[in-house]
Write a protein that holds these residues in place. Structure first.
Motif, PDB file in Angstrom:
ATOM      1  N   GLY A  67      -8.325 -22.113 -18.197  1.00  7.56           N
ATOM      2  CA  GLY A  67      -7.698 -21.076 -17.390  1.00  7.56           C
ATOM      3  C   GLY A  67      -7.661 -19.729 -18.090  1.00  7.56           C
ATOM      4  N   THR A  68      -7.432 -18.683 -17.318  1.00  2.00           N
ATOM      5  CA  THR A  68      -7.347 -17.322 -17.858  1.00  2.00           C
ATOM      6  C   THR A  68      -6.099 -16.646 -17.315  1.00  2.00           C
ATOM      7  OG1 THR A  68      -9.761 -17.133 -17.933  1.00  2.00           O
ATOM      8  CG2 THR A  68      -8.503 -15.088 -18.040  1.00  2.00           C
ATOM      9  N   VAL A  69      -5.341 -16.018 -18.198  1.00  2.00           N
ATOM     10  CA  VAL A  69      -4.166 -15.245 -17.778  1.00  2.00           C
ATOM     11  C   VAL A  69      -4.293 -13.835 -18.332  1.00  2.00           C
ATOM     12  CG1 VAL A  69      -2.664 -17.265 -17.641  1.00  2.00           C
ATOM     13  CG2 VAL A  69      -2.808 -15.984 -19.785  1.00  2.00           C
ATOM     14  N   GLY A  70      -3.675 -12.886 -17.650  1.00  2.00           N
ATOM     15  CA  GLY A  70      -3.762 -11.498 -18.074  1.00  2.00           C
ATOM     16  C   GLY A  70      -2.414 -10.814 -18.044  1.00  2.00           C
ATOM     17  N   PHE A  71      -2.236  -9.855 -18.951  1.00  2.00           N
ATOM     18  CA  PHE A  71      -1.027  -9.048 -19.010  1.00  2.00           C
ATOM     19  C   PHE A  71      -1.455  -7.589 -19.056  1.00  2.00           C
ATOM     20  CE2 PHE A  71      -0.005 -13.185 -20.641  1.00  2.00           C
ATOM     21  CZ  PHE A  71       1.277 -13.455 -20.188  1.00  2.00           C
ATOM     22  N   ARG A  72      -0.881  -6.773 -18.189  1.00  2.00           N
ATOM     23  CA  ARG A  72      -1.254  -5.358 -18.127  1.00  2.00           C
ATOM     24  C   ARG A  72       0.006  -4.501 -18.139  1.00  2.00           C
ATOM     25  NH1 ARG A  72      -5.087  -1.469 -15.769  1.00  2.00           N
ATOM     26  NH2 ARG A  72      -4.120   0.523 -16.299  1.00  2.00           N
ATOM     27  N   PHE A  73       0.066  -3.554 -19.075  1.00  2.00           N
ATOM     28  CA  PHE A  73       1.165  -2.595 -19.097  1.00  2.00           C
ATOM     29  C   PHE A  73       0.845  -1.542 -18.057  1.00  2.00           C
ATOM     30  CE2 PHE A  73       3.834   0.831 -20.842  1.00  2.00           C
ATOM     31  CZ  PHE A  73       5.026   0.120 -20.987  1.00  2.00           C
ATOM     32  N   THR A  74       1.731  -1.361 -17.098  1.00  2.00           N
ATOM     33  CA  THR A  74       1.413  -0.517 -15.955  1.00  2.00           C
ATOM     34  C   THR A  74       2.632   0.253 -15.489  1.00  2.00           C
ATOM     35  OG1 THR A  74       0.416  -0.552 -13.730  1.00  2.00           O
ATOM     36  CG2 THR A  74       1.941  -2.327 -14.270  1.00  2.00           C
ATOM     37  N   VAL A  75       2.396   1.183 -14.596  1.00  2.00           N
ATOM     38  CA  VAL A  75       3.463   1.937 -13.941  1.00  2.00           C
ATOM     39  C   VAL A  75       3.282   1.763 -12.445  1.00  2.00           C
ATOM     40  CG1 VAL A  75       4.419   4.218 -13.459  1.00  2.00           C
ATOM     41  CG2 VAL A  75       3.717   3.638 -15.788  1.00  2.00           C
ATOM     42  N   SER A  76       4.275   1.186 -11.789  1.00  2.00           N
ATOM     43  CA  SER A  76       4.202   1.012 -10.343  1.00  2.00           C
ATOM     44  C   SER A  76       5.573   0.674  -9.797  1.00  2.00           C
ATOM     45  CB  SER A  76       3.201  -0.103  -9.972  1.00  2.00           C
ATOM     46  OG  SER A  76       3.734  -1.378 -10.283  1.00  2.00           O
ATOM     47  N   ALA A  77       5.680   0.718  -8.459  1.00  2.00           N
ATOM     48  CA  ALA A  77       6.938   0.400  -7.797  1.00  2.00           C
ATOM     49  C   ALA A  77       6.996  -1.056  -7.369  1.00  2.00           C
ATOM     50  CB  ALA A  77       7.132   1.303  -6.581  1.00  2.00           C
ATOM     51  N   ASP A  78       5.832  -1.692  -7.201  1.00  2.00           N
ATOM     52  CA  ASP A  78       5.800  -3.089  -6.793  1.00  2.00           C
ATOM     53  C   ASP A  78       4.438  -3.685  -7.125  1.00  2.00           C
ATOM     54  OD1 ASP A  78       3.955  -2.445  -4.644  1.00  2.00           O
ATOM     55  OD2 ASP A  78       5.676  -1.677  -3.546  1.00  2.00           O
ATOM     56  N   SER A  79       4.303  -4.987  -6.866  1.00  2.00           N
ATOM     57  CA  SER A  79       3.079  -5.698  -7.243  1.00  2.00           C
ATOM     58  C   SER A  79       1.856  -5.205  -6.494  1.00  2.00           C
ATOM     59  CB  SER A  79       3.258  -7.203  -7.003  1.00  2.00           C
ATOM     60  OG  SER A  79       3.550  -7.456  -5.632  1.00  2.00           O
ATOM     61  N   ALA A  80       2.053  -4.716  -5.265  1.00  2.00           N
ATOM     62  CA  ALA A  80       0.911  -4.271  -4.471  1.00  2.00           C
ATOM     63  C   ALA A  80       0.222  -3.061  -5.084  1.00  2.00           C
ATOM     64  CB  ALA A  80       1.356  -3.952  -3.043  1.00  2.00           C
ATOM     65  N   ARG A  81       0.966  -2.301  -5.886  1.00  2.00           N
ATOM     66  CA  ARG A  81       0.403  -1.084  -6.473  1.00  2.00           C
ATOM     67  C   ARG A  81       0.193  -1.191  -7.977  1.00  2.00           C
ATOM     68  NH1 ARG A  81       4.548   2.856  -3.322  1.00  2.00           N
ATOM     69  NH2 ARG A  81       5.749   0.926  -3.339  1.00  2.00           N
ATOM     70  N   ALA A  82       0.405  -2.368  -8.536  1.00  2.00           N
ATOM     71  CA  ALA A  82       0.224  -2.549  -9.973  1.00  2.00           C
ATOM     72  C   ALA A  82      -1.262  -2.579 -10.327  1.00  2.00           C
ATOM     73  CB  ALA A  82       0.895  -3.844 -10.430  1.00  2.00           C
ATOM     74  N   ALA A  83      -1.602  -1.995 -11.459  1.00  2.74           N
ATOM     75  CA  ALA A  83      -2.992  -1.962 -11.905  1.00  2.74           C
ATOM     76  C   ALA A  83      -3.358  -3.296 -12.558  1.00  2.74           C
ATOM     77  CB  ALA A  83      -3.194  -0.824 -12.897  1.00  2.74           C
TER      78      ALA A  83
END
Length: 234
Positions: A67-83
């Motif tokens: 399996g593969t998992v990812g972590f991204r430091f981002t700026v957003s208001a919710d999951s729909a707009r997360a990078a």
């Protein structure tokens, strides 16, 4: 029963009107937060668009071997707009040189520290990392992350604040500069970064708390109306 139905419809109409009023009064732009988001991918998936926003937190998500998992430091208001993580999902490229072992599994871990624009003031994000974690067969995604990217930092609400020491301080702060921190492990998106993020479903595509409350209220009022109608017939 007809009277009961009219009462239920009336109650529903009032609640829906209240909901519509609340939506109309909602701010046009939700507050954005700076946080670690959590992503998953199928073992057989490849390509930059294969990432999916996690529906549970890294402490409960248990990827299989391969399996593969990812972590991204981002700026957003919710999951729909997360990078999404900017690295392609490619288990073989990350873990191809790590042999399988009895009782253990291999998990490719992608850590994208985000852009300079996303980083807190005065901090520079490190380069994206791809690590192969070989962990016990029942290990969670959070344990796989800890095996390859320590130190991790959490706050008192079990929200993942830092990976490999980044950022140095702060935790899910408003990006607008107010310094306000999120106190919900699932904020700003469910499974976004909190170790217990699976407890919140508001921003993971599920119904909001307000909607659930409204539906429950309609059901209660409808049941009360039916009970009153039956009582009158006795």
């Amino acid at each position: 029963m007809r009277h009961a139905a009219r009462i239920a419809r009336g109650a529903g109409a009032l609640l829906l009107a209240g909901t519509a009023t609340g939506l109309a009064a909602a701010p046009a732009h939700a507050e954005e937060y700076r946080y670690w988001s959590f992503w998953t991918a199928d073992a057989a998936a490849h390509g930059e668009h294969a990432w999916s926003y996690a529906t549970e937190g890294p402490s409960t998500a248990r990827p299989e071997d391969g399996g593969t998992v990812g972590f991204r430091f981002t700026v957003s208001a919710d999951s729909a707009r997360a990078a999404t993580p900017r690295a392609a999902v490619d288990f073989d490229a990350v873990c191809g040189g790590t042999k399988a072992a009895d009782g253990r599994k291999r998990v490719a871990v992608v850590i994208d520290f985000g852009t300079a624009a996303d980083a807190p003031k005065g901090e520079t994000p490190p380069a994206t990392r791809k690590e192969c974690a070989r962990v016990p067969a029942d290990a969670s995604a959070g344990e796989a992350l800890a095996a390859v990217a320590a130190p991790l930092r959490y706050n008192s609400a079990a929200l993942l604040c830092a990976i490999s020491g980044f950022p140095e301080k702060g935790c899910a702060e408003q990006a607008g500069g107010s310094g306000k921190e999120s106190t919900d492990p699932a904020s700003p998106g469910a499974g976004a970064a909190g170790d217990d993020a699976s407890d919140g479903d508001t921003d993971a595509g599920g119904p909001s708390a307000g909607l659930i409350g409204g539906i429950a209220a309609v059901a209660v009022l409808g049941a009360a109306a039916v009970w009153q109608a039956r009582r009158r017939r006795r």
